[in-house]
Design an enzyme around this catalytic site. Structure first.
Site, PDB file in Angstrom:
ATOM      1  N   PHE A 147     -61.414 -55.898 -21.681  1.00  0.00           N
ATOM      2  CA  PHE A 147     -61.141 -56.474 -22.950  1.00  0.00           C
ATOM      3  C   PHE A 147     -62.290 -56.736 -23.780  1.00  0.00           C
ATOM      4  CE2 PHE A 147     -57.439 -59.267 -23.877  1.00  0.00           C
ATOM      5  CZ  PHE A 147     -57.668 -59.605 -25.173  1.00  0.00           C
ATOM      6  N   ARG A 176     -56.688 -57.558 -38.481  1.00  0.00           N
ATOM      7  CA  ARG A 176     -56.988 -56.324 -38.630  1.00  0.00           C
ATOM      8  C   ARG A 176     -57.520 -55.894 -37.053  1.00  0.00           C
ATOM      9  NH1 ARG A 176     -61.801 -53.505 -42.301  1.00  0.00           N
ATOM     10  NH2 ARG A 176     -61.418 -51.544 -41.720  1.00  0.00           N
ATOM     11  N   ARG A 190     -54.957 -50.581 -26.511  1.00  0.00           N
ATOM     12  CA  ARG A 190     -54.470 -51.231 -25.098  1.00  0.00           C
ATOM     13  C   ARG A 190     -53.200 -51.220 -25.008  1.00  0.00           C
ATOM     14  NH1 ARG A 190     -59.171 -50.457 -22.478  1.00  0.00           N
ATOM     15  NH2 ARG A 190     -61.214 -51.238 -23.406  1.00  0.00           N
ATOM     16  N   SER A 222     -66.553 -69.280 -15.981  1.00  0.00           N
ATOM     17  CA  SER A 222     -67.765 -68.967 -15.124  1.00  0.00           C
ATOM     18  C   SER A 222     -67.493 -68.849 -13.552  1.00  0.00           C
ATOM     19  CB  SER A 222     -68.909 -69.759 -15.434  1.00  0.00           C
ATOM     20  OG  SER A 222     -69.889 -69.536 -14.904  1.00  0.00           O
TER      21      SER A 222
END
Length: 244
Positions: free
Chosen positions: A81, A155, A165, A93
């Site tokens: 991603f 966009r 994807r 995290s």
């Protein structure tokens, strides 16, 4: 320990709209005062202008609308991603989160052997007895879920991310995430999303790669993602297209 088959996407906020872009056309090209331009945006005018911008390749105007999402998917999906650099990210995290105190999640396709994930978590817990989370995380597999915030303009989402994807050639998990985001985009920017849907097979040369001849590349990609990661959230237009 929680094992999830379905990655999740939550729409947090959005900015701009197709009506705003259409109003900019009057304000910037015709000198119409902004207050009057906003009031003049009838649905047929908006559709005409969004279509014209799209067909003429004047895609920079779509950067004036966008959305913020919370996404939960595997670390493997997350790594793919964040290659999309025209977006902003803020991720969970593993260096600081202690999964012996907070429930750990894994995202895997249907049928993945759960015992292997259980073993990995047990190894993590043993390491935590003498080391910090930033050290123990080294043992966690790519299936470990990560929650992250992502912000994209329209966009980037519809004309870059989706053609890459949402395609069948993409990994099924990130493809599932992509179609969830596309569904949100359809509700936010219906005219642009519809134009992109119609052209998706031609917006990237590999969109139909590996799809059997005669199949609709878009529907084939969606159905395969659902087979591996569960049904997409109920979306009327999508259900009608895929299952109708």
């Amino acid at each position: 320990m929680v094992i999830l088959e379905t990655p999740r996407v939550f729409l947090i906020a959005s900015w701009g709209s197709e009506a705003v872009i259409s109003a900019f056309t009057d304000a910037l090209y015709r000198g119409v005062p902004w207050e009057e331009a906003v009031k003049a945006q009838a649905p047929d005018i908006i559709i005409k202008r969004i279509s014209a911008f799209y067909r003429q390749g004047h895609w920079s105007v779509f950067e004036f609308m966008g959305a913020q999402f919370l996404v939960e998917c595997s670390r493997a999906c997350h790594t793919q991603f964040i290659r999309h650099r025209m977006a902003s990210y803020w991720s969970e995290s593993q260096r600081y989160v202690d999964y012996t105190k907070r429930e750990i999640r894994f995202v895997v396709p249907k049928g993945f052997p759960a015992d292997l994930l259980k073993r990995a978590y047990e190894d993590y817990a043993r390491l935590r007895e003498g080391f910090r989370p930033e050290y123990a995380r080294m043992i966690l597999p790519n299936a470990t879920a990560v929650l992250f915030a992502v912000q994209m303009n329209a966009r980037e989402l519809l004309l870059n991310f989706a053609p890459l994807r949402c395609a069948y050639a993409a990994q099924a998990e990130i493809r599932h995430v992509c179609w969830q985001m596309f569904a949100h985009a359809w509700r936010l920017w219906p005219n642009l999303a519809r134009l992109v849907w119609e052209d998706l097979p031609s917006l990237h040369r590999d969109f139909c790669t590996k799809v059997p001849r005669g199949e609709d590349c878009r529907l084939y990609a969606i159905k395969d993602a659902e087979e591996k990661h569960g049904p997409l959230p109920e979306t009327p237009w999508l259900s009608a297209l895929v299952h109708g």
